[in-house]
Design a protein around this motif. Structure first.
Motif, mmCIF file in Angstrom:
data_model
loop_
_atom_site.group_PDB
_atom_site.id
_atom_site.type_symbol
_atom_site.label_atom_id
_atom_site.label_comp_id
_atom_site.label_asym_id
_atom_site.label_seq_id
_atom_site.Cartn_x
_atom_site.Cartn_y
_atom_site.Cartn_z
ATOM 1 N N ARG A 74 37.824 39.143 66.075
ATOM 2 C CA ARG A 74 35.793 38.786 66.581
ATOM 3 C C ARG A 74 35.390 37.212 65.622
ATOM 4 N NH1 ARG A 74 36.276 43.883 68.351
ATOM 5 N NH2 ARG A 74 35.343 43.688 70.551
ATOM 6 N N TYR A 75 35.731 37.724 64.705
ATOM 7 C CA TYR A 75 35.240 36.761 63.213
ATOM 8 C C TYR A 75 36.424 35.879 62.605
ATOM 9 C CZ TYR A 75 31.402 38.739 66.002
ATOM 10 O OH TYR A 75 30.852 39.634 66.724
ATOM 11 N N CYS A 76 36.639 34.872 61.971
ATOM 12 C CA CYS A 76 38.055 34.370 61.409
ATOM 13 C C CYS A 76 37.010 33.741 60.281
ATOM 14 C CB CYS A 76 38.635 33.989 62.107
ATOM 15 S SG CYS A 76 39.572 35.004 63.303
ATOM 16 N N ALA A 77 37.339 33.452 58.979
ATOM 17 C CA ALA A 77 38.320 31.871 58.292
ATOM 18 C C ALA A 77 39.176 31.713 58.126
ATOM 19 C CB ALA A 77 37.220 32.503 57.050
ATOM 20 N N PRO A 78 39.662 30.461 57.589
ATOM 21 C CA PRO A 78 40.948 29.782 57.185
ATOM 22 C C PRO A 78 41.199 30.517 55.928
ATOM 23 C CG PRO A 78 39.733 28.247 58.080
ATOM 24 C CD PRO A 78 38.707 29.201 58.159
ATOM 25 N N ASP A 79 42.549 30.776 54.794
ATOM 26 C CA ASP A 79 42.729 31.051 54.022
ATOM 27 C C ASP A 79 42.588 30.431 52.912
ATOM 28 O OD1 ASP A 79 45.338 31.964 51.359
ATOM 29 O OD2 ASP A 79 44.898 33.350 52.409
ATOM 30 N N PRO A 80 41.524 30.487 51.568
ATOM 31 C CA PRO A 80 41.216 29.903 50.761
ATOM 32 C C PRO A 80 42.337 29.110 50.393
ATOM 33 C CG PRO A 80 40.462 31.817 50.668
ATOM 34 C CD PRO A 80 41.266 31.861 51.427
ATOM 35 N N GLU A 81 43.481 29.382 49.935
ATOM 36 C CA GLU A 81 44.547 29.299 49.369
ATOM 37 C C GLU A 81 45.181 27.994 50.127
ATOM 38 O OE1 GLU A 81 43.927 31.843 48.388
ATOM 39 O OE2 GLU A 81 42.830 32.082 46.883
ATOM 40 N N GLN A 82 45.410 28.736 51.941
ATOM 41 C CA GLN A 82 46.218 28.479 53.234
ATOM 42 C C GLN A 82 47.820 28.809 52.030
ATOM 43 O OE1 GLN A 82 46.447 23.888 53.542
ATOM 44 N NE2 GLN A 82 44.354 23.772 54.326
ATOM 45 N N ASP A 83 47.766 29.997 51.773
ATOM 46 C CA ASP A 83 48.448 30.998 51.428
ATOM 47 C C ASP A 83 48.006 32.556 51.596
ATOM 48 O OD1 ASP A 83 51.246 32.085 50.138
ATOM 49 O OD2 ASP A 83 51.302 30.703 48.518
ATOM 50 N N PHE A 84 49.194 32.920 52.387
ATOM 51 C CA PHE A 84 48.764 34.674 52.873
ATOM 52 C C PHE A 84 49.307 35.249 51.689
ATOM 53 C CE2 PHE A 84 49.085 32.606 57.219
ATOM 54 C CZ PHE A 84 48.249 32.607 57.288
ATOM 55 N N SER A 85 50.292 34.666 50.994
ATOM 56 C CA SER A 85 50.820 35.866 50.215
ATOM 57 C C SER A 85 50.171 36.184 48.163
ATOM 58 C CB SER A 85 52.868 35.277 49.422
ATOM 59 O OG SER A 85 52.060 34.489 48.987
ATOM 60 N N LYS A 86 48.988 35.231 48.403
ATOM 61 C CA LYS A 86 48.310 35.479 46.967
ATOM 62 C C LYS A 86 46.606 35.225 47.278
ATOM 63 C CE LYS A 86 49.467 30.457 45.811
ATOM 64 N NZ LYS A 86 49.701 29.962 44.683
ATOM 65 N N GLY A 87 46.475 35.459 46.083
ATOM 66 C CA GLY A 87 44.560 34.623 46.281
ATOM 67 C C GLY A 87 44.253 35.825 47.446
ATOM 68 N N TYR A 88 42.681 35.291 47.699
ATOM 69 C CA TYR A 88 41.694 35.984 48.221
ATOM 70 C C TYR A 88 42.291 35.463 49.728
ATOM 71 C CZ TYR A 88 38.943 36.972 44.651
ATOM 72 O OH TYR A 88 38.003 37.671 43.291
ATOM 73 N N ASP A 89 41.346 36.190 50.823
ATOM 74 C CA ASP A 89 41.851 36.250 52.682
ATOM 75 C C ASP A 89 40.987 35.477 52.643
ATOM 76 O OD1 ASP A 89 44.260 37.332 51.989
ATOM 77 O OD2 ASP A 89 43.784 39.424 52.557
ATOM 78 N N GLY A 90 41.435 35.078 53.401
ATOM 79 C CA GLY A 90 40.330 34.813 55.218
ATOM 80 C C GLY A 90 39.128 35.532 55.513
ATOM 81 N N LYS A 91 39.713 36.493 55.245
ATOM 82 C CA LYS A 91 38.534 37.567 55.666
ATOM 83 C C LYS A 91 36.933 37.653 54.704
ATOM 84 C CE LYS A 91 41.025 41.604 54.736
ATOM 85 N NZ LYS A 91 41.922 42.716 54.840
ATOM 86 N N ASP A 92 38.513 37.979 53.351
ATOM 87 C CA ASP A 92 36.908 37.590 52.676
ATOM 88 C C ASP A 92 36.188 36.629 52.410
ATOM 89 O OD1 ASP A 92 38.342 40.199 51.089
ATOM 90 O OD2 ASP A 92 40.093 38.188 50.258
ATOM 91 N N VAL A 93 36.621 35.456 52.854
ATOM 92 C CA VAL A 93 35.288 34.279 53.162
ATOM 93 C C VAL A 93 33.921 34.578 54.417
ATOM 94 C CG1 VAL A 93 34.832 32.182 53.487
ATOM 95 C CG2 VAL A 93 37.284 32.489 52.187
ATOM 96 N N VAL A 94 35.092 35.664 54.630
ATOM 97 C CA VAL A 94 33.933 35.443 56.274
ATOM 98 C C VAL A 94 33.209 36.761 55.892
ATOM 99 C CG1 VAL A 94 33.765 36.663 58.303
ATOM 100 C CG2 VAL A 94 35.544 35.511 58.201
ATOM 101 N N VAL A 95 33.492 37.650 55.368
ATOM 102 C CA VAL A 95 32.431 38.762 54.739
ATOM 103 C C VAL A 95 31.257 37.972 53.279
ATOM 104 C CG1 VAL A 95 32.256 40.956 53.342
ATOM 105 C CG2 VAL A 95 34.489 40.986 54.878
#
Length: 629
Positions: A265-286
């Motif tokens: 329901r609530y999304c944000a882009p991946d911070p590093e634009q790389d799904f394999s490392k670092g934080y995810d978009g859901k971390d940004v949403v939270v």
């Protein structure tokens, strides 16, 4: 809204984000509003009139103000994609000359590049003529902003004009005409009352390049003025965060699971634009949700300005690069600010629940434009009085825009500082009324210019048109420059024409009461001291009257009497008074003696009557009883 095609080298993520963004837009029937300002041509006659132009989303628009200049169209480098130094062209202002507004053609390079080259050439503003017949659009910063280090240094305002108007301007300039233009931003922002309401649409992500860096730099620099304005009630600030939803067909995909909460329901882009490392978009949403809840809890505690402290401290203490972008670090910041982290956690709710989050749902609803405000689709976005701000996200530029949102004469002091605007009352008193003697002026400096308004000084209100005349009114008016009335002192005596009702010459004077009051010669005009023996001597504001030949002057009767007669009358009156007092004393004493004697006689008679018979009482017979034996 246009989606630019991505080069083949760009990751598949952009395609996913495009799908997410389209999913959001399609459900909302959103619209993007182009913010505009006015452009007025004053010469030549063939171009005279007002035209609309779109404000660029870079540089510093002069919200609340105007700029006057002359249009120039370069003979070379007409798209301004190269430095004008390469063509030996300079537009630097000469003493006494009008500023230059450079007209350039659209195409071949970014809008910001054109503005940067024009600024370095010395122009005051840039006008970009569209290359196709279409409605005006907003000139934005390029997506590849990481390569443009000059973006934050653009300070001139920019405007996009239509192709047809651009063609007419080119023809006039090439024909040798001097084209005078007035750029006007005074009505670009509403300014209805004494409080400005503004929103800041932002993101907690600190790994999205220069745009993210500029956001946090702005928050850090603007925190002080923002908190002061909020605490004193001049502004009402609300932070907002953009989220998108994942289309239902993709909710179980890896991309949506890593970028979304509450089951897509609530999304944000991946911070590093790389799904394999670092934080995810859901971390940004939270974290975005947490920042909204910090604001809500702080507002409930009547301290909404603590949001600025939290966001600033979180950016410093909990950066992604140091792997501290966590709930534990956020709770530490919340605790240091004295906020209730349990109340904030309750506000956040359960990100894993398959249900709506009422806070984020409200944020998505707020993204949709209402009234004059369009949809929020650009990050960061500042909305002032329900109108989107365009221009550089800079402390000074934003403060100017906020000041333009106040009703004239209600601006806080910070809006009238030299760093923000020019005090027009300093030169020739702004053309307003001025009392030099009392140093009182009707000129009131405002952010938008000045107003001529009769002032209130020490509780005394001045009335008039403010331009040529102001006059004190009511009680106390004479305390300020004598109410603007005549006043003069001679030989230690002061006379004034000021009264609560206006300017009126005092007794013994005549005149208009404002500029002059002249002494009335009572002796010459024979308004006093008219008896036969009277001798009149005029004084300033009055007169003196006397009598000669042993006479005395009686002012009440305006007459002269003999001093001897006066003395005899005086002694006779004194003797009469003494004899009268003596007679009254003797009579009073006699009455007193008589009353005392009568009182004593009555008392004595009463006492004697108790112990012995008096002459007028009969004898009482004595009867004896005899007993016979």
């Amino acid at each position: 809204m246009r989606l630019r095609s991505a080069p083949p080298a760009m990751p598949r993520l952009l395609l996913v984000l495009a799908v997410l963004l389209c999913g959001f837009c399609c459900c909302c029937e959103g619209r993007f509003v182009v913010e505009k300002n006015s452009l007025k041509v004053t010469a030549p006659d063939s171009l005279k009139g007002s035209y609309e132009c779109a404000i660029g989303n870079f540089g510093v628009p002069q919200y609340g103000g105007t700029m006057v200049g002359v249009v120039a169209y370069p003979k070379s480098n007409r798209k301004a994609c190269k430095s004008f130094d390469d063509f030996d062209i300079s537009y630097k202002a000469k003493p006494g000359s009008l500023p230059t507004f450079l007209l350039v053609d659209r195409g071949d390079c970014f809008f910001t590049k054109k503005a940067w080259n024009a600024q370095n050439a010395g122009v005051a503003a840039i006008l970009v003529a569209d290359d196709k017949d279409e409605p005006l659009i907003t000139m934005d910063t390029p997506e590849e902003s990481g390569r443009a280090d000059y973006l934050e240094n653009i300070t001139i305002p920019s405007a996009l004009i239509t192709k047809s108007f651009g063609d007419r301007l080119r023809k006039a300039v090439d024909g040798g005409h001097m084209v005078n233009v007035n750029l006007d931003w005074r009505e670009s922002l509403p300014h209805p009352d004494e409080r400005v309401e503004y929103e800041f649409w932002t993101n907690s992500n600190d790994e999205c390049g220069p745009k993210c860096d500029s956001q946090i730099d702005f928050v850090k620099s603007f925190k002080g003025p923002a908190q002061i304005l909020e605490k004193k009630g001049y502004t009402q600030f609300t932070p907002h965060y953009i989220t998108w939803y994942c289309p239902e067909a993709f909710t179980l995909s890896k991309q949506c699971k890593s970028q979304c909460i509450n089951h897509g329901r609530y999304c944000a882009p991946d911070p590093e634009q790389d799904f394999s490392k670092g934080y995810d978009g859901k971390d940004v949403v939270v974290q975005n949700l947490r920042q909204v809840c910090v604001y809500k809890v702080a507002k409930e505690n009547k301290k909404p300005w603590l949001w600025w402290d939290y966001v600033t401290d979180f950016a410093i203490r909990c950066p992604m690069k140091e792997k501290k972008y966590t709930k534990e670090c956020a709770d530490g910041v919340i605790k240091s600010l004295g906020l209730d982290h349990k109340a904030i956690d309750k506000c956040i709710g359960d990100p894993n629940a398959d249900e709506e989050n009422h806070v984020l749902k409200a944020e998505q609803d707020a993204q949709i434009g209402k009234g004059a405000r369009g949809d929020v689709t650009i990050l960061p976005t500042l909305v002032i009085n329900n109108r989107q701000y365009r221009g550089k996200l800079d402390k000074g530029a934003v403060l100017k825009a906020l000041c333009a949102g106040f009703q004239e004469t209600t601006e806080p002091a910070v809006c009238l500082s030299e760093d923000i605007q020019t005090n027009e009352c300093l030169e020739n008193n702004g053309g307003c009324w001025h009392d030099k003697a009392a140093n009182i002026s009707a000129c009131k400096d405002t952010f938008r210019g000045r107003v001529c308004e009769c002032p209130v000084v020490k509780g005394v209100k001045f009335v008039g048109d403010g331009y040529t005349h102001c006059e004190a009114s009511g009680s106390g008016r004479c305390e300020i420059n004598n109410g603007g009335c005549w006043k003069e002192t001679r030989n230690g005596r002061t006379h004034s024409a000021c009264t609560d009702g206006g300017c009126k010459c005092p007794d013994g004077f005549k005149g208009d009461g404002v500029h002059k009051c002249e002494d009335v010669d009572e002796c010459k005009e024979r308004t006093a001291c008219q008896c036969k023996e009277c001798k009149c001597n005029n004084t300033w504001g009055s007169y003196e009257c006397g009598c000669g030949g042993g006479f005395l002057y009686m002012k009440e009767h305006d007459t002269c009497i003999s001093k001897d007669a006066g003395a005899r009358v005086g002694w006779n009156f004194l003797w009469f008074l003494l004899f009268g007092l003596a007679a009254v004393g003797i009579a009073g004493y006699a009455v007193y003696k008589y009353r005392i004697r009568s009182y004593m006689d009555s008392e004595i008679r009463a006492i004697m009557a108790q112990y012995m018979p008096l002459d007028n009482q009969g004898e009482i017979p004595n009867h004896s009883h005899h007993i016979e034996m």
